[in-house]
Write an enzyme that holds these catalytic residues in place. Structure first.
Site, PDB file in Angstrom:
ATOM      1  N   LYS A 185       0.891  -1.178   0.000  1.00 45.63           N
ATOM      2  CA  LYS A 185       0.000   0.000   0.000  1.00 45.63           C
ATOM      3  C   LYS A 185       0.925   1.223   0.000  1.00 45.63           C
ATOM      4  O   LYS A 185       1.435   1.639   1.037  1.00 45.63           O
ATOM      5  CB  LYS A 185      -0.908  -0.036   1.229  1.00 45.63           C
ATOM      6  CG  LYS A 185      -1.508   1.296   1.656  1.00 45.63           C
ATOM      7  CD  LYS A 185      -2.348   1.977   0.616  1.00 45.63           C
ATOM      8  CE  LYS A 185      -2.817   3.336   1.105  1.00 45.63           C
ATOM      9  NZ  LYS A 185      -1.767   4.381   1.058  1.00 45.63           N
ATOM     10  N   THR A 240       5.877   9.066  12.772  1.00 44.91           N
ATOM     11  CA  THR A 240       5.789   8.434  14.095  1.00 44.91           C
ATOM     12  C   THR A 240       4.334   8.352  14.600  1.00 44.91           C
ATOM     13  O   THR A 240       3.936   7.295  15.108  1.00 44.91           O
ATOM     14  CB  THR A 240       6.715   9.186  15.076  1.00 44.91           C
ATOM     15  OG1 THR A 240       8.066   8.988  14.623  1.00 44.91           O
ATOM     16  CG2 THR A 240       6.578   8.664  16.502  1.00 44.91           C
ATOM     17  N   ILE A 242       1.508   7.972  12.944  1.00 38.78           N
ATOM     18  CA  ILE A 242       0.796   6.873  12.261  1.00 38.78           C
ATOM     19  C   ILE A 242       1.412   5.540  12.694  1.00 38.78           C
ATOM     20  O   ILE A 242       0.714   4.545  12.902  1.00 38.78           O
ATOM     21  CB  ILE A 242       0.855   7.029  10.718  1.00 38.78           C
ATOM     22  CG1 ILE A 242       0.218   8.358  10.289  1.00 38.78           C
ATOM     23  CG2 ILE A 242       0.173   5.860  10.026  1.00 38.78           C
ATOM     24  CD1 ILE A 242      -1.270   8.471  10.405  1.00 38.78           C
ATOM     25  N   GLY A 243       2.720   5.512  12.867  1.00 34.76           N
ATOM     26  CA  GLY A 243       3.381   4.288  13.337  1.00 34.76           C
ATOM     27  C   GLY A 243       2.824   3.858  14.691  1.00 34.76           C
ATOM     28  O   GLY A 243       2.561   2.672  14.923  1.00 34.76           O
ATOM     29  N   GLU A 260       9.733   2.009  10.574  1.00 35.40           N
ATOM     30  CA  GLU A 260      10.773   2.974  10.213  1.00 35.40           C
ATOM     31  C   GLU A 260      10.106   4.339  10.204  1.00 35.40           C
ATOM     32  O   GLU A 260       9.324   4.650   9.305  1.00 35.40           O
ATOM     33  CB  GLU A 260      11.352   2.601   8.859  1.00 35.40           C
ATOM     34  CG  GLU A 260      11.869   1.168   8.925  1.00 35.40           C
ATOM     35  CD  GLU A 260      12.745   0.774   7.773  1.00 35.40           C
ATOM     36  OE1 GLU A 260      12.511   1.234   6.661  1.00 35.40           O
ATOM     37  OE2 GLU A 260      13.667  -0.017   8.010  1.00 35.40           O
ATOM     38  N   CYS A 294      14.040  11.259   5.934  1.00 30.85           N
ATOM     39  CA  CYS A 294      13.978  10.991   7.378  1.00 30.85           C
ATOM     40  C   CYS A 294      15.355  11.059   8.039  1.00 30.85           C
ATOM     41  O   CYS A 294      15.465  11.339   9.229  1.00 30.85           O
ATOM     42  CB  CYS A 294      13.361   9.620   7.613  1.00 30.85           C
ATOM     43  SG  CYS A 294      14.203   8.334   6.671  1.00 30.85           S
ATOM     44  N   GLU A 391      10.381  17.203  13.451  1.00 32.62           N
ATOM     45  CA  GLU A 391      10.878  17.180  12.075  1.00 32.62           C
ATOM     46  C   GLU A 391      10.012  18.073  11.188  1.00 32.62           C
ATOM     47  O   GLU A 391       8.798  18.157  11.378  1.00 32.62           O
ATOM     48  CB  GLU A 391      10.965  15.759  11.518  1.00 32.62           C
ATOM     49  CG  GLU A 391       9.672  15.024  11.389  1.00 32.62           C
ATOM     50  CD  GLU A 391       9.806  13.670  10.683  1.00 32.62           C
ATOM     51  OE1 GLU A 391      10.864  13.350  10.139  1.00 32.62           O
ATOM     52  OE2 GLU A 391       8.802  12.941  10.683  1.00 32.62           O
TER      53      GLU A 391
HETATM   54  P1  NAP Z   1       2.521   9.105   6.816  1.00 29.33           P
HETATM   55  O1  NAP Z   1       1.576  10.243   6.755  1.00 29.33           O
HETATM   56  O2  NAP Z   1       2.777   8.482   8.138  1.00 29.33           O
HETATM   57  O3  NAP Z   1       1.956   8.008   5.777  1.00 29.33           O
HETATM   58  C1  NAP Z   1       2.648   6.805   5.527  1.00 29.33           C
HETATM   59  C2  NAP Z   1       1.675   5.727   5.063  1.00 29.33           C
HETATM   60  O4  NAP Z   1       0.786   5.387   6.136  1.00 29.33           O
HETATM   61  C3  NAP Z   1       0.797   6.135   3.883  1.00 29.33           C
HETATM   62  O5  NAP Z   1       0.803   5.067   2.944  1.00 29.33           O
HETATM   63  C4  NAP Z   1      -0.553   6.307   4.533  1.00 29.33           C
HETATM   64  O6  NAP Z   1      -1.592   6.071   3.599  1.00 29.33           O
HETATM   65  C5  NAP Z   1      -0.519   5.231   5.613  1.00 29.33           C
HETATM   66  N1  NAP Z   1      -1.511   5.388   6.706  1.00 29.33           N
HETATM   67  C6  NAP Z   1      -2.117   6.512   7.147  1.00 29.33           C
HETATM   68  N2  NAP Z   1      -2.949   6.231   8.183  1.00 29.33           N
HETATM   69  C7  NAP Z   1      -2.865   4.898   8.397  1.00 29.33           C
HETATM   70  C8  NAP Z   1      -3.468   4.004   9.326  1.00 29.33           C
HETATM   71  N3  NAP Z   1      -4.327   4.429  10.262  1.00 29.33           N
HETATM   72  N4  NAP Z   1      -3.143   2.697   9.274  1.00 29.33           N
HETATM   73  C9  NAP Z   1      -2.265   2.243   8.353  1.00 29.33           C
HETATM   74  N5  NAP Z   1      -1.651   3.049   7.443  1.00 29.33           N
HETATM   75  C10 NAP Z   1      -1.944   4.360   7.454  1.00 29.33           C
HETATM   76  O7  NAP Z   1       3.964   9.517   6.230  1.00 29.33           O
HETATM   77  P2  NAP Z   1       4.315  10.414   4.967  1.00 29.33           P
HETATM   78  O8  NAP Z   1       3.845  11.808   5.189  1.00 29.33           O
HETATM   79  O9  NAP Z   1       3.949   9.703   3.713  1.00 29.33           O
HETATM   80  O10 NAP Z   1       5.922  10.370   5.034  1.00 29.33           O
HETATM   81  C11 NAP Z   1       6.682  11.230   5.830  1.00 29.33           C
HETATM   82  C12 NAP Z   1       7.105  10.557   7.111  1.00 29.33           C
HETATM   83  O11 NAP Z   1       7.759   9.334   6.841  1.00 29.33           O
HETATM   84  C13 NAP Z   1       8.096  11.404   7.896  1.00 29.33           C
HETATM   85  O12 NAP Z   1       7.743  11.370   9.254  1.00 29.33           O
HETATM   86  C14 NAP Z   1       9.418  10.693   7.676  1.00 29.33           C
HETATM   87  O13 NAP Z   1      10.375  10.898   8.669  1.00 29.33           O
HETATM   88  C15 NAP Z   1       8.980   9.274   7.587  1.00 29.33           C
HETATM   89  N6  NAP Z   1       9.956   8.449   6.863  1.00 29.33           N
HETATM   90  C16 NAP Z   1      10.718   7.577   7.577  1.00 29.33           C
HETATM   91  C17 NAP Z   1      11.672   6.804   6.935  1.00 29.33           C
HETATM   92  C18 NAP Z   1      12.538   5.821   7.697  1.00 29.33           C
HETATM   93  O14 NAP Z   1      13.172   4.998   7.050  1.00 29.33           O
HETATM   94  N7  NAP Z   1      12.605   5.880   9.018  1.00 29.33           N
HETATM   95  C19 NAP Z   1      11.840   6.913   5.548  1.00 29.33           C
HETATM   96  C20 NAP Z   1      11.042   7.803   4.848  1.00 29.33           C
HETATM   97  C21 NAP Z   1      10.093   8.572   5.510  1.00 29.33           C
HETATM   98  P3  NAP Z   1      -2.921   7.010   3.548  1.00 29.33           P
HETATM   99  O15 NAP Z   1      -2.501   8.421   3.749  1.00 29.33           O
HETATM  100  O16 NAP Z   1      -3.513   6.710   2.211  1.00 29.33           O
HETATM  101  O17 NAP Z   1      -3.792   6.553   4.650  1.00 29.33           O
END
Ligand code: NAP
Length: 486
Positions: A185, A240, A242-243, A260, A294, A391
């Site tokens: 996804k 974090t 959403i994680g 991650e 990140c 961040e």
């Molecule tokens: P995000 O808003 O957390 O979204 C990530 C994924 O989670 C999307 O596919 C989103 O899909 C899904 N999601 C949302 N709500 C959910 C739920 N309740 N249950 C399951 N999945 C759900 O992150 P982003 O804005 O795309 O990316 C930026 C973040 O990623 C930053 O915080 C960055 O630090 C982090 N990041 C970390 C790493 C690492 O390796 N540590 C690498 C890259 C990025 P939908 O929106 O369609 O729901």
């Protein structure tokens, strides 16, 4: 492959390309124009994808590691030949500069990850015989044992928007090599390259259901995967908050997790650091996908003796970098992903100014098309400021001074995050000592280049677990002990 905004994109479920009753717009962050319509998965689609992966699991798990690795190698070959074809689509949906798209979005690490896991690696561990005394369970004797790595089962890979293909490749390549089946996804903003990847996966000959792809713009479909009893593991990369939600919701079905998450990378410059070298490294926050990384060194902790020189150097670099059209070869800072995200980053910068930081570069919206943010430098920051603690996921660097190495370590560790930190010092043994004291899953010395086969992951709120290299195979497996009377 030229962009076809009217193309009907389909999802991959159980080896078939399926349409959905509704779609949503994919916007090019560089032009702000619609470049496609992605399928909007329903809860039923998510359930069907999980069920397909479950159905495909026994045969895939029982296939030989050689067969699985051969398919991964074939996929790597196919992808290598597709780099040129996919650039337009992936550039348009991510808004990455053309140089970053060619080298890091489509080619490079994406292909490398499939290639790396196409070599079979033995992850099983023989255990020295145990000499057992006679007990009520049996006579005395030697007990032999093996610790085997077994696939976890069905893995749902939920990914963020910044590097869609690399993020997905980093998950499915080790997961498939270990004998798991997957549901992908991708992030809502840039899923089209992942659907192209699905075509290559099918063409390479992966059996139906081994890899399934659903797309969508809301949390219902991925949340269904988190709740599903057909799914054994969630491999999540994203924010974090959403994680944490996934961690909580996954507990009901005891999901295995690889998390991650966010980061606020500290870069420590000791008093003997090479300022020019460190400045170049810090500027990568601005020039590498507009800081949407990140691991970026966004929180600079600079020895007071080098502070003025560093801040002056960074200001000069920030003003030199060309901001603008991602398609022009000399552009270094392209757009961030959405208008909403730009608003968020701008509010973040303003909060720094309101809290008393000195804005030395950026802070004004460039008068050009695209969701642009000029490279931003906030100096004279203090540890309690929101801009230091959180961040931005944008081209924003904050700088704080320190006097002693111990103080630098304390400042670096004064964070909820612990993903990637950096130490710049003229003395690598001093840098190594500092690195060992940092609460950070990864620390790089005098470099911002990661080692792509070293374990990757975060301490504290930056995540759970490690991947890359052999750690990737471990992440997507359960340990099974088998013992016998020798
Ligand atoms: P995000 O808003 O957390 O979204 C990530 C994924 O989670 C999307 O596919 C989103 O899909 C899904 N999601 C949302 N709500 C959910 C739920 N309740 N249950 C399951 N999945 C759900 O992150 P982003 O804005 O795309 O990316 C930026 C973040 O990623 C930053 O915080 C960055 O630090 C982090 N990041 C970390 C790493 C690492 O390796 N540590 C690498 C890259 C990025 P939908 O929106 O369609 O729901």
């Amino acid at each position: 492959m030229p962009i076809e905004p009217d193309r009907q994109w389909k999802m991959l479920i159980d080896g078939s390309w399926v349409t959905t009753s509704s779609t949503y717009e994919i916007i090019d962050p560089n032009t702000t124009k619609v470049v496609g319509h992605a399928p909007e998965a329903t809860v039923a689609d998510a359930e069907a994808a999980a069920a397909a992966a479950r159905k495909a699991l026994p045969a895939w798990r029982d296939s030989s590691v050689g067969e699985r690795c051969a398919l991964l190698g074939k996929l790597a070959d196919l992808l290598e030949g597709r780099v040129g074809d996919w650039v337009d689509v992936v550039q348009a949906e991510t808004g990455a500069t053309i140089n970053i798209t060619e080298t890091l979005q489509v080619g490079g690490p994406t292909v490398d990850r499939f290639r790396y896991y196409s070599t079979p690696r033995d992850v099983d561990v023989p255990i020295a015989p145990f000499s057992s005394a006679a007990t009520t369970l049996g006579p005395a004797g030697l007990i032999g044992a093996m610790a085997l790595r077994q696939p976890v089962g069905v893995v749902a890979c939920i990914t963020p928007y910044n590097f869609p293909l690399t993020n997905v490749a980093g998950k499915i390549a080790p997961a498939l090599a270990m004998g798991n089946t997957c549901v992908i996804k991708p992030a809502p903003q840039d899923p089209l390259g992942i659907l192209l990847l699905g075509e290559a996966i099918t063409e390479a000959g992966f059996p139906p259901g081994v890899v399934n792809i659903i797309t969508g713009s809301g949390p219902e479909a991925p949340a269904t995967l988190v709740d599903s009893k057909d799914v054994n593991m969630i491999s999540f990369t994203g924010s974090t908050p959403i994680g944490a939600k996934i961690y909580e919701n996954g507990a009901k079905t005891m999901k295995r997790l690889l998390m991650e998450l966010g980061g606020k990378g500290a870069l420590i410059m000791t008093d003997d650091a090479d300022v020019g070298q460190a400045t170049g490294a810090i500027a990568s926050v601005w020039g590498f996908h507009s800081g949407q990384i990140c691991t970026a060194p966004t929180r600079v902790l600079c020895h007071r003796s080098l502070y003025d020189q560093t801040v002056e150097g960074l200001t000069a670099v920030a003003e030199m970098l060309k901001v603008g059209d991602a398609l022009e070869r000399d552009t270094l800072v392209g757009p961030v992903i959405t208008e909403m995200h730009r608003d968020k980053v701008e509010a973040f910068i303003q909060s720094g100014v309101d809290d008393g930081a000195t804005l030395l570069a950026g802070g004004q919206r460039p008068d050009l098309p695209g969701y642009l943010i000029a490279p931003t430098l906030l100096a004279d920051c203090t540890p309690d400021m929101h801009v230091v603690r959180e961040e931005a996921f944008g081209p924003v660097v904050v700088v704080l001074p320190f006097d002693e190495d111990d103080e630098a370590v304390a400042l670096a560790n004064d964070s909820d995050y612990g993903l990637f930190s950096y130490v710049y010092s003229g003395n690598t043994s001093r840098a190594y000592k500092i690195a060992q004291q940092l609460e950070s899953g990864n620390v790089a010395l005098n470099s911002v280049q990661p080692h792509m086969e070293a374990p990757f992951g975060g301490f504290k709120m930056s995540g759970i677990g490690r991947d890359r290299g052999v750690w990737g195979l471990e992440a997507y497996s359960e340990v099974q002990a088998i013992s016998w009377l020798a």
